[in-house]
Every structure is written in C-alpha cells, then in structure tokens.
Design an enzyme around this catalytic site. Structure first.
Site, PDB file in Angstrom:
ATOM      1  N   CYS A 113      25.807 107.006 125.812  1.00 45.79           N
ATOM      2  CA  CYS A 113      24.501 106.925 125.168  1.00 45.79           C
ATOM      3  C   CYS A 113      24.042 105.467 125.058  1.00 45.79           C
ATOM      4  CB  CYS A 113      24.522 107.634 123.815  1.00 45.79           C
ATOM      5  SG  CYS A 113      22.876 108.002 123.157  1.00 45.79           S
ATOM      6  N   HIS A 159      26.549 112.964 125.393  1.00 40.23           N
ATOM      7  CA  HIS A 159      27.743 112.752 124.581  1.00 40.23           C
ATOM      8  C   HIS A 159      28.837 113.730 124.986  1.00 40.23           C
ATOM      9  CE1 HIS A 159      26.325 109.868 121.433  1.00 40.23           C
ATOM     10  NE2 HIS A 159      25.147 110.327 121.819  1.00 40.23           N
ATOM     11  N   GLU A 168      31.861 113.660 124.421  1.00 40.46           N
ATOM     12  CA  GLU A 168      32.838 113.857 123.352  1.00 40.46           C
ATOM     13  C   GLU A 168      32.466 115.015 122.434  1.00 40.46           C
ATOM     14  OE1 GLU A 168      30.023 110.693 121.567  1.00 40.46           O
ATOM     15  OE2 GLU A 168      30.664 111.433 123.537  1.00 40.46           O
TER      16      GLU A 168
END
Length: 246
Positions: free
Chosen positions: A112, A217, A219
C-alpha cells in the site's frame, strides 16, 4: 504517530507501530519479523553509533507496511489539502532504508503506502486523492467497509506476478487507499491494474533484484478464500532473501 490520541496515555510522545497482521503474515512463512525504529536526523541518536547500514547488514529483506500518506513534498508538490500532508520524516527514512537494501542487492516489498513510496523513491509521483483528481475512477477506499472493501485486478502480460501466480491472470483484492501511482518512476514497470478503471495496483523494478510493491493488503487475505492469496508473493520475496543471504 506524531500526535497520539490523549486516551492512549502517551502525551507529547511519538509512537512507532507495527500492524499485527503484516508481522503474522511474514512469520507464518518461517521468517522473523523485526520492526525498524525510525532514525531521523533529529533523533537523539549519534548516527556514528547506529546507522541505516547497521540495519541493512543485519537483515535479509525489507517490507514497508501501509499507514500515513506519502508527503507530496517528497515528489515535488504541495499538499492540495492539509490532511494530505503525509509524514515527511517517515518518507525520508524509508527511502534511506530502500537505498541501503538496493545497494546490497537485498529484496524489498512495499504494501500500500510502501508501494507508493517505492514509486516516489524512483522519481515518480502520486495522485494526492483519487476521487478529487480522477472523477472517472472507481472508489478505492470505503471508510465504512475499510478492509472489507474489495475489487478485481488483472496482471500485466509478462509480469513477475503472473509468474508467481501460476494459472492466474489476476484476482480480487482489498482496497484501502485514496492515493495511487500517477507518473511511474524510472526503471519501474506496471505489474497489475484495477480491472474497472485501470488504476496501477502493482509495480516492480527492472533488474534481477526483487523490488516490488502492491497497492492491496495481502496480509489481510488469509482469512478470506475469495481474495487473491498472499502466499506466492511472500514466497517469492523470501526466496530472493534466501538467495541474497547465501
């Protein structure tokens, strides 16, 4: 956080933080995640004692997480609004870290904000606010949905992402950004775009060293099987880290 909320109990202090999900994403692949404290030129640390070089020497790779906006002054502009001023201290330190890892041929992955910072470090610029500057663009952030806001991306032909994600030409990803790549930095190529409006969603540096950024993202994707897996991306990064460490 240069001005943490009073209710946190750290009056007049600067907080530096690591978001838990990104640490766990790295650790889930058998790698140790260590947070790097910002070492600004105004820090109460003698640069002769602790330098960026010391951190680069000690680590195998660099992951730059999301967070505050990149300051427009980092790419030669003035903020269109005060709230888009970003964090110039963090920009300078992360670019110094990036340069250090590049000098030693160690891999860098930007998530990001980290993707945007890579673009700026390579001489590119950003849209300060997508909605303001690109009326035809789709919404890339939703304050209510936050990390539940998703859209589709497509890999560019011949991209490294396409090689890492064998059998896929894209997928569905999170979208929590109001800024994005405008002018692409030198020695960078676009790796993926948003399907609906063509917004740049991933970039990488040319050359053999792994330097890549994704606007989404990964994650956050582990708990949602409908989203593009972060496994191939992290495995590609760590494979390069292991190779550089040999």
């Amino acid at each position: 956080m240069h001005k943490p909320p009073a209710e946190l109990g750290f009056r007049n202090k600067t907080l530096q933080y690591l978001e838990q999900a990104i640490a766990h994403w790295i650790m889930a692949h058998g790698a140790m995640a260590l947070m790097l404290p910002t070492l600004g030129f105004d820090a109460e640390v003698d640069r002769r004692r602790v330098t960026v070089r010391h951190y680069v020497d000690a680590l195998d790779g660099l992951v730059m997480q999301g967070g505050a906006d990149v300051s427009p002054t980092s790419y030669g502009q003035q903020p269109m609004r005060p709230e888009w001023s970003g964090d110039i201290a963090r920009d300078r330190y992360e670019m110094e870290l990036l340069e250090g890892f590049l000098a030693q041929g160690k891999p860098v992955l930007g998530i990001c904000r980290g993707c945007q910072l890579i673009n700026v470090a390579y001489g590119g610029s950003l849209y300060q606010d997508i909605a303001t500057q690109l009326a035809e663009a789709k919404a890339h952030v939703d304050a209510e949905l936050y990390d539940q806001h998703h859209h589709d991306i497509v890999f560019e032909p011949g991209s490294r992402l396409g090689e890492l994600y064998t059998g896929y030409n894209g997928g569905r990803v999170t979208s929590i950004h109001h800024q994005a790549v405008d002018r692409l930095g030198g020695d960078l190529v676009v790796e993926a775009r948003a399907t609906e409006d063509g917004m740049v969603e991933a970039i990488r540096a040319t050359g053999s060293c792994f330097v890549a950024g994704v606007q989404w993202h990964p994650e956050f994707h582990a708990i949602n099987p409908e989203l593009l897996s972060g496994e191939p991306l992290m495995n590609g990064f760590l494979d390069c880290a292991r190779a550089a460490a040999r």
